[in-house]
Design an enzyme around this catalytic site. Structure first.
Site, PDB file in Angstrom:
ATOM      1  N   LYS A 179       0.847  -1.192   0.000  1.00  0.00           N
ATOM      2  CA  LYS A 179       0.000   0.000   0.000  1.00  0.00           C
ATOM      3  C   LYS A 179       0.887   1.248   0.000  1.00  0.00           C
ATOM      4  O   LYS A 179       2.103   1.138   0.209  1.00  0.00           O
ATOM      5  CB  LYS A 179      -0.890  -0.046   1.251  1.00  0.00           C
ATOM      6  CG  LYS A 179      -1.813  -1.275   1.285  1.00  0.00           C
ATOM      7  CD  LYS A 179      -2.669  -1.291   2.535  1.00  0.00           C
ATOM      8  CE  LYS A 179      -3.605  -2.485   2.535  1.00  0.00           C
ATOM      9  NZ  LYS A 179      -4.513  -2.496   3.717  1.00  0.00           N
ATOM     10  N   TYR A 185     -12.149  -3.014  -3.199  1.00  0.00           N
ATOM     11  CA  TYR A 185     -12.669  -3.197  -1.842  1.00  0.00           C
ATOM     12  C   TYR A 185     -14.200  -3.237  -1.804  1.00  0.00           C
ATOM     13  O   TYR A 185     -14.799  -2.917  -0.785  1.00  0.00           O
ATOM     14  CB  TYR A 185     -12.131  -2.098  -0.915  1.00  0.00           C
ATOM     15  CG  TYR A 185     -10.706  -2.323  -0.452  1.00  0.00           C
ATOM     16  CD1 TYR A 185     -10.333  -3.504   0.200  1.00  0.00           C
ATOM     17  CD2 TYR A 185      -9.728  -1.353  -0.635  1.00  0.00           C
ATOM     18  CE1 TYR A 185      -9.034  -3.703   0.642  1.00  0.00           C
ATOM     19  CE2 TYR A 185      -8.424  -1.550  -0.197  1.00  0.00           C
ATOM     20  CZ  TYR A 185      -8.085  -2.730   0.443  1.00  0.00           C
ATOM     21  OH  TYR A 185      -6.799  -2.933   0.889  1.00  0.00           O
ATOM     22  N   ASN A 242      -1.621  -0.524   7.537  1.00  0.00           N
ATOM     23  CA  ASN A 242      -1.064  -1.868   7.756  1.00  0.00           C
ATOM     24  C   ASN A 242      -0.232  -2.368   6.566  1.00  0.00           C
ATOM     25  O   ASN A 242      -0.019  -3.556   6.397  1.00  0.00           O
ATOM     26  CB  ASN A 242      -2.160  -2.856   8.165  1.00  0.00           C
ATOM     27  CG  ASN A 242      -3.225  -3.053   7.102  1.00  0.00           C
ATOM     28  OD1 ASN A 242      -3.120  -2.498   6.007  1.00  0.00           O
ATOM     29  ND2 ASN A 242      -4.242  -3.845   7.407  1.00  0.00           N
ATOM     30  N   HIS A 273      -1.518  -5.522   1.268  1.00  0.00           N
ATOM     31  CA  HIS A 273      -2.737  -6.279   0.983  1.00  0.00           C
ATOM     32  C   HIS A 273      -2.370  -7.680   0.507  1.00  0.00           C
ATOM     33  O   HIS A 273      -1.379  -7.852  -0.198  1.00  0.00           O
ATOM     34  CB  HIS A 273      -3.565  -5.597  -0.117  1.00  0.00           C
ATOM     35  CG  HIS A 273      -4.682  -6.474  -0.623  1.00  0.00           C
ATOM     36  ND1 HIS A 273      -5.887  -6.576   0.041  1.00  0.00           N
ATOM     37  CD2 HIS A 273      -4.734  -7.346  -1.669  1.00  0.00           C
ATOM     38  CE1 HIS A 273      -6.645  -7.463  -0.601  1.00  0.00           C
ATOM     39  NE2 HIS A 273      -5.975  -7.941  -1.640  1.00  0.00           N
ATOM     40  N   GLU A 294      -9.280 -10.496  -7.854  1.00  0.00           N
ATOM     41  CA  GLU A 294      -8.347  -9.372  -7.686  1.00  0.00           C
ATOM     42  C   GLU A 294      -7.278  -9.378  -8.784  1.00  0.00           C
ATOM     43  O   GLU A 294      -6.936  -8.323  -9.332  1.00  0.00           O
ATOM     44  CB  GLU A 294      -7.706  -9.448  -6.293  1.00  0.00           C
ATOM     45  CG  GLU A 294      -8.712  -9.139  -5.188  1.00  0.00           C
ATOM     46  CD  GLU A 294      -8.197  -9.419  -3.784  1.00  0.00           C
ATOM     47  OE1 GLU A 294      -7.030  -9.853  -3.639  1.00  0.00           O
ATOM     48  OE2 GLU A 294      -8.955  -9.209  -2.827  1.00  0.00           O
TER      49      GLU A 294
HETATM   50  P1  DAT Z   1      -7.309  -7.410   5.142  1.00  0.00           P
HETATM   51  O1  DAT Z   1      -6.541  -6.284   4.486  1.00  0.00           O
HETATM   52  O2  DAT Z   1      -6.507  -8.050   6.240  1.00  0.00           O
HETATM   53  O3  DAT Z   1      -7.848  -8.415   4.154  1.00  0.00           O
HETATM   54  P2  DAT Z   1     -10.021  -6.356   5.314  1.00  0.00           P
HETATM   55  O4  DAT Z   1     -10.228  -6.910   3.960  1.00  0.00           O
HETATM   56  O5  DAT Z   1     -11.015  -6.688   6.373  1.00  0.00           O
HETATM   57  O6  DAT Z   1      -8.571  -6.754   5.884  1.00  0.00           O
HETATM   58  O7  DAT Z   1      -9.935  -4.776   5.252  1.00  0.00           O
HETATM   59  C1  DAT Z   1      -9.250  -4.145   4.201  1.00  0.00           C
HETATM   60  C2  DAT Z   1      -8.433  -3.015   4.747  1.00  0.00           C
HETATM   61  O8  DAT Z   1      -9.299  -2.041   5.337  1.00  0.00           O
HETATM   62  C3  DAT Z   1      -7.473  -3.398   5.889  1.00  0.00           C
HETATM   63  O9  DAT Z   1      -6.250  -3.925   5.409  1.00  0.00           O
HETATM   64  C4  DAT Z   1      -7.307  -2.100   6.593  1.00  0.00           C
HETATM   65  C5  DAT Z   1      -8.676  -1.439   6.451  1.00  0.00           C
HETATM   66  N1  DAT Z   1      -9.494  -1.699   7.645  1.00  0.00           N
HETATM   67  C6  DAT Z   1     -10.061  -2.875   7.998  1.00  0.00           C
HETATM   68  N2  DAT Z   1     -10.740  -2.771   9.151  1.00  0.00           N
HETATM   69  C7  DAT Z   1     -10.606  -1.472   9.534  1.00  0.00           C
HETATM   70  C8  DAT Z   1     -11.063  -0.715  10.646  1.00  0.00           C
HETATM   71  N3  DAT Z   1     -11.815  -1.265  11.595  1.00  0.00           N
HETATM   72  N4  DAT Z   1     -10.707   0.591  10.693  1.00  0.00           N
HETATM   73  C9  DAT Z   1      -9.964   1.158   9.735  1.00  0.00           C
HETATM   74  N5  DAT Z   1      -9.492   0.510   8.663  1.00  0.00           N
HETATM   75  C10 DAT Z   1      -9.797  -0.796   8.554  1.00  0.00           C
HETATM   76 MG    MG Z   2      -9.323  -8.304   2.719  1.00  0.00          MG
END
Ligand code: DAT
Ligand code: MG
Length: 149
Positions: A9, A49, A112, A115, A126
């Site tokens: 990212k 997303y 974080n 991805h 994707e």
């Molecule tokens: P991942 O990236 O581990 O697959 P995800 O698909 O649930 O996680 O979410 C996509 C991204 O969105 C994640 O990497 C960071 C952001 N995100 C997820 N939960 C969040 C939250 N509670 N607050 C802020 N950003 C969040």
């Molecule tokens: Mg995800």
């Protein structure tokens, strides 16, 4: 053989972690089959997303992801979707074990750094969203016989 989509990212790119992430996937024995460095549009990130469209952080997440450079990759290997997620760590770096990418290199959930596809089915979607067929390189790695029985 399975494929997964991995992307540094904007925070991961700015923090200079592309090489570190590539190193970990290479050392594991996974094979890079496609890669590109780009600044994705907000529209592109909204598609990526889409499953999170009802979450309160969706708009901010898509805006952030399109705010700077992203390093997008497709990696291949046996069991790579599940293993890739383990190598990344948990979504929230605070829950990620030391030794994982998020556990070692970041602190907050909204930054974080990386991805990775969570299922083989999502990986396919994707990969199709980010890469065209002609962007893949087909080759036989010389390590193939040492990595797989
Ligand atoms: P991942 O990236 O581990 O697959 P995800 O698909 O649930 O996680 O979410 C996509 C991204 O969105 C994640 O990497 C960071 C952001 N995100 C997820 N939960 C969040 C939250 N509670 N607050 C802020 N950003 C969040
Ligand atoms: Mg995800």
């Amino acid at each position: 053989m399975e494929r997964t989509f991995v992307a540094l990212k904007p925070d991961g790119v700015q923090r200079g972690l592309c090489g570190e992430v590539m190193k970990r996937f290479e050392q594991k024995g996974f094979r890079l089959v496609a890669a590109k460095f780009l600044q994705p549009s907000e529209d592109h990130m909204k598609k990526h997303y889409m499953d999170l469209k009802d979450m309160p952080f969706y708009a901010g997440l898509c805006k952030y992801m399109s705010s700077g450079p992203v390093f997008a990759m497709v990696w291949e290997g046996q069991g790579i979707v599940k293993m890739g997620r383990m190598m990344l760590g948990e979504t929230n770096p605070a829950d990620s074990k030391p030794g994982s990418i998020r556990g070692d290199f970041c602190i907050s959930i909204g930054r974080n750094i990386i991805h990775g596809s969570d299922t083989a089915e999502n990986a396919k979607m994707e990969i199709a969203l980010w890469f065209k067929d002609e962007e893949f390189v087909t080759y036989t790695p010389c390590t193939q016989a040492q990595l797989y029985e």
